[in-house]
Design a protein around this motif. Sequence first.
Motif, PDB file in Angstrom:
ATOM      1  N   ALA A  58      40.619  41.789  37.368  1.00 11.49           N
ATOM      2  CA  ALA A  58      40.360  43.073  38.038  1.00 11.49           C
ATOM      3  C   ALA A  58      39.510  43.979  37.162  1.00 11.49           C
ATOM      4  N   LYS A  59      39.810  44.002  35.879  1.00 11.15           N
ATOM      5  CA  LYS A  59      39.056  44.855  34.955  1.00 11.15           C
ATOM      6  C   LYS A  59      37.597  44.390  34.862  1.00 11.15           C
ATOM      7  N   ILE A  60      37.389  43.094  34.789  1.00 12.26           N
ATOM      8  CA  ILE A  60      36.032  42.551  34.737  1.00 12.26           C
ATOM      9  C   ILE A  60      35.278  42.916  36.011  1.00 12.26           C
ATOM     10  N   ALA A  61      35.939  42.783  37.158  1.00 13.22           N
ATOM     11  CA  ALA A  61      35.305  43.145  38.433  1.00 13.22           C
ATOM     12  C   ALA A  61      34.892  44.618  38.434  1.00 13.22           C
ATOM     13  N   GLN A  62      35.755  45.480  37.932  1.00 14.40           N
ATOM     14  CA  GLN A  62      35.441  46.917  37.875  1.00 14.40           C
ATOM     15  C   GLN A  62      34.228  47.167  36.994  1.00 14.40           C
ATOM     16  N   ILE A  63      34.186  46.521  35.844  1.00 16.29           N
ATOM     17  CA  ILE A  63      33.065  46.699  34.926  1.00 16.29           C
ATOM     18  C   ILE A  63      31.764  46.212  35.556  1.00 16.29           C
ATOM     19  N   LEU A  64      31.853  45.111  36.308  1.00 12.36           N
ATOM     20  CA  LEU A  64      30.669  44.540  36.963  1.00 12.36           C
ATOM     21  C   LEU A  64      30.315  45.271  38.258  1.00 12.36           C
ATOM     22  N   ASN A  65      31.170  46.206  38.641  1.00 14.81           N
ATOM     23  CA  ASN A  65      30.988  46.940  39.895  1.00 14.81           C
ATOM     24  C   ASN A  65      30.968  45.973  41.084  1.00 14.81           C
ATOM     25  N   GLU A  66      31.896  45.025  41.042  1.00 15.23           N
ATOM     26  CA  GLU A  66      32.044  43.998  42.065  1.00 15.23           C
ATOM     27  C   GLU A  66      33.411  44.172  42.728  1.00 15.23           C
ATOM     28  N   PRO A  67      33.587  43.643  43.933  1.00 16.46           N
ATOM     29  CA  PRO A  67      34.896  43.732  44.601  1.00 16.46           C
ATOM     30  C   PRO A  67      35.988  43.025  43.800  1.00 16.46           C
ATOM     31  N   GLU A  68      37.033  43.755  43.484  1.00 18.24           N
ATOM     32  CA  GLU A  68      38.130  43.186  42.692  1.00 18.24           C
ATOM     33  C   GLU A  68      38.752  41.984  43.372  1.00 18.24           C
ATOM     34  N   LYS A  69      38.921  42.052  44.703  1.00 15.96           N
ATOM     35  CA  LYS A  69      39.650  40.983  45.385  1.00 15.96           C
ATOM     36  C   LYS A  69      38.955  39.629  45.252  1.00 15.96           C
ATOM     37  N   ILE A  70      37.645  39.609  45.132  1.00 17.16           N
ATOM     38  CA  ILE A  70      36.931  38.333  44.964  1.00 17.16           C
ATOM     39  C   ILE A  70      37.260  37.719  43.608  1.00 17.16           C
ATOM     40  N   TRP A  71      37.193  38.528  42.559  1.00 20.72           N
ATOM     41  CA  TRP A  71      37.432  38.023  41.203  1.00 20.72           C
ATOM     42  C   TRP A  71      38.904  37.690  40.986  1.00 20.72           C
ATOM     43  N   ILE A  72      39.800  38.477  41.586  1.00 23.94           N
ATOM     44  CA  ILE A  72      41.231  38.176  41.492  1.00 23.94           C
ATOM     45  C   ILE A  72      41.528  36.869  42.216  1.00 23.94           C
ATOM     46  N   ARG A  73      40.929  36.689  43.400  1.00 25.62           N
ATOM     47  CA  ARG A  73      41.122  35.456  44.161  1.00 25.62           C
ATOM     48  C   ARG A  73      40.675  34.239  43.360  1.00 25.62           C
ATOM     49  N   LEU A  74      39.519  34.346  42.706  1.00 25.19           N
ATOM     50  CA  LEU A  74      39.032  33.232  41.890  1.00 25.19           C
ATOM     51  C   LEU A  74      39.999  32.916  40.753  1.00 25.19           C
ATOM     52  N   ALA A  75      40.505  33.963  40.095  1.00 22.10           N
ATOM     53  CA  ALA A  75      41.439  33.762  38.981  1.00 22.10           C
ATOM     54  C   ALA A  75      42.733  33.110  39.467  1.00 22.10           C
ATOM     55  N   LEU A  76      43.277  33.605  40.584  1.00 25.22           N
ATOM     56  CA  LEU A  76      44.508  33.029  41.124  1.00 25.22           C
ATOM     57  C   LEU A  76      44.301  31.587  41.581  1.00 25.22           C
ATOM     58  N   GLN A  77      43.158  31.328  42.216  1.00 28.97           N
ATOM     59  CA  GLN A  77      42.874  29.970  42.677  1.00 28.97           C
ATOM     60  C   GLN A  77      42.765  29.012  41.492  1.00 28.97           C
ATOM     61  N   ASP A  78      42.164  29.468  40.396  1.00 27.12           N
ATOM     62  CA  ASP A  78      42.078  28.641  39.192  1.00 27.12           C
ATOM     63  C   ASP A  78      43.468  28.337  38.630  1.00 27.12           C
ATOM     64  N   MET A  79      44.355  29.342  38.665  1.00 26.05           N
ATOM     65  CA  MET A  79      45.719  29.135  38.171  1.00 26.05           C
ATOM     66  C   MET A  79      46.447  28.092  39.012  1.00 26.05           C
ATOM     67  N   LEU A  80      46.291  28.175  40.322  1.00 27.78           N
ATOM     68  CA  LEU A  80      46.921  27.197  41.206  1.00 27.78           C
ATOM     69  C   LEU A  80      46.345  25.799  40.988  1.00 27.78           C
ATOM     70  N   ARG A  81      45.041  25.732  40.833  1.00 29.04           N
ATOM     71  CA  ARG A  81      44.383  24.440  40.603  1.00 29.04           C
ATOM     72  C   ARG A  81      44.870  23.829  39.290  1.00 29.04           C
ATOM     73  N   GLN A  82      45.007  24.657  38.254  1.00 29.65           N
ATOM     74  CA  GLN A  82      45.476  24.168  36.957  1.00 29.65           C
ATOM     75  C   GLN A  82      46.904  23.616  37.058  1.00 29.65           C
ATOM     76  N   ALA A  83      47.709  24.221  37.939  1.00 33.74           N
ATOM     77  CA  ALA A  83      49.089  23.782  38.128  1.00 33.74           C
ATOM     78  C   ALA A  83      49.206  22.640  39.144  1.00 33.74           C
ATOM     79  N   ASN A  84      48.053  22.125  39.600  1.00 32.60           N
ATOM     80  CA  ASN A  84      48.009  21.044  40.597  1.00 32.60           C
ATOM     81  C   ASN A  84      48.728  21.409  41.896  1.00 32.60           C
ATOM     82  N   LEU A  85      48.619  22.674  42.273  1.00 32.16           N
ATOM     83  CA  LEU A  85      49.199  23.138  43.533  1.00 32.16           C
ATOM     84  C   LEU A  85      48.067  23.283  44.543  1.00 32.16           C
ATOM     85  N   LYS A  86      48.213  22.663  45.677  1.00 33.26           N
ATOM     86  CA  LYS A  86      47.153  22.613  46.683  1.00 33.26           C
ATOM     87  C   LYS A  86      47.259  23.763  47.677  1.00 33.26           C
TER      88      LYS A  86
END
Length: 100
Positions: free
Chosen positions: A66-94
């Motif tokens: 979220a902080k990175i998104a704010q600094i980049l002046n980008e929508p937070e929800k996109i960057w948060i979604r990417l981070a959460l999706q990466d966490m799920l992928r790392q945990a092998n959760l589909k």
Amino acid sequence: MTIEKKYGSAEMEKEYGPLTFGRALWSHRKCEEISQKDFAQMLGISPSSLCDLEKERKLPSVNRAAKIAQILNEPEKIWIRLALQDMLRQANLKYKVSVA
């Protein structure tokens, strides 16, 4: 008569792999033509931390995304979604993340 094949995110993922936080961050930096050192400074992190994020050796927390998104002046929800999706992928959760 020619029928064009639809090329969307599913087709891109098959061809290039999933869009990840690291790939999006790297792509943003490259498109802006910013060095890794300057980009890290802009984000308030070390160059080695930025490198770890871009190379997907480390995943950002939701707060950091979220902080990175704010600094980049980008929508937070996109960057948060990417981070959460990466966490799920790392945990092998589909699961697919949807952020409203």
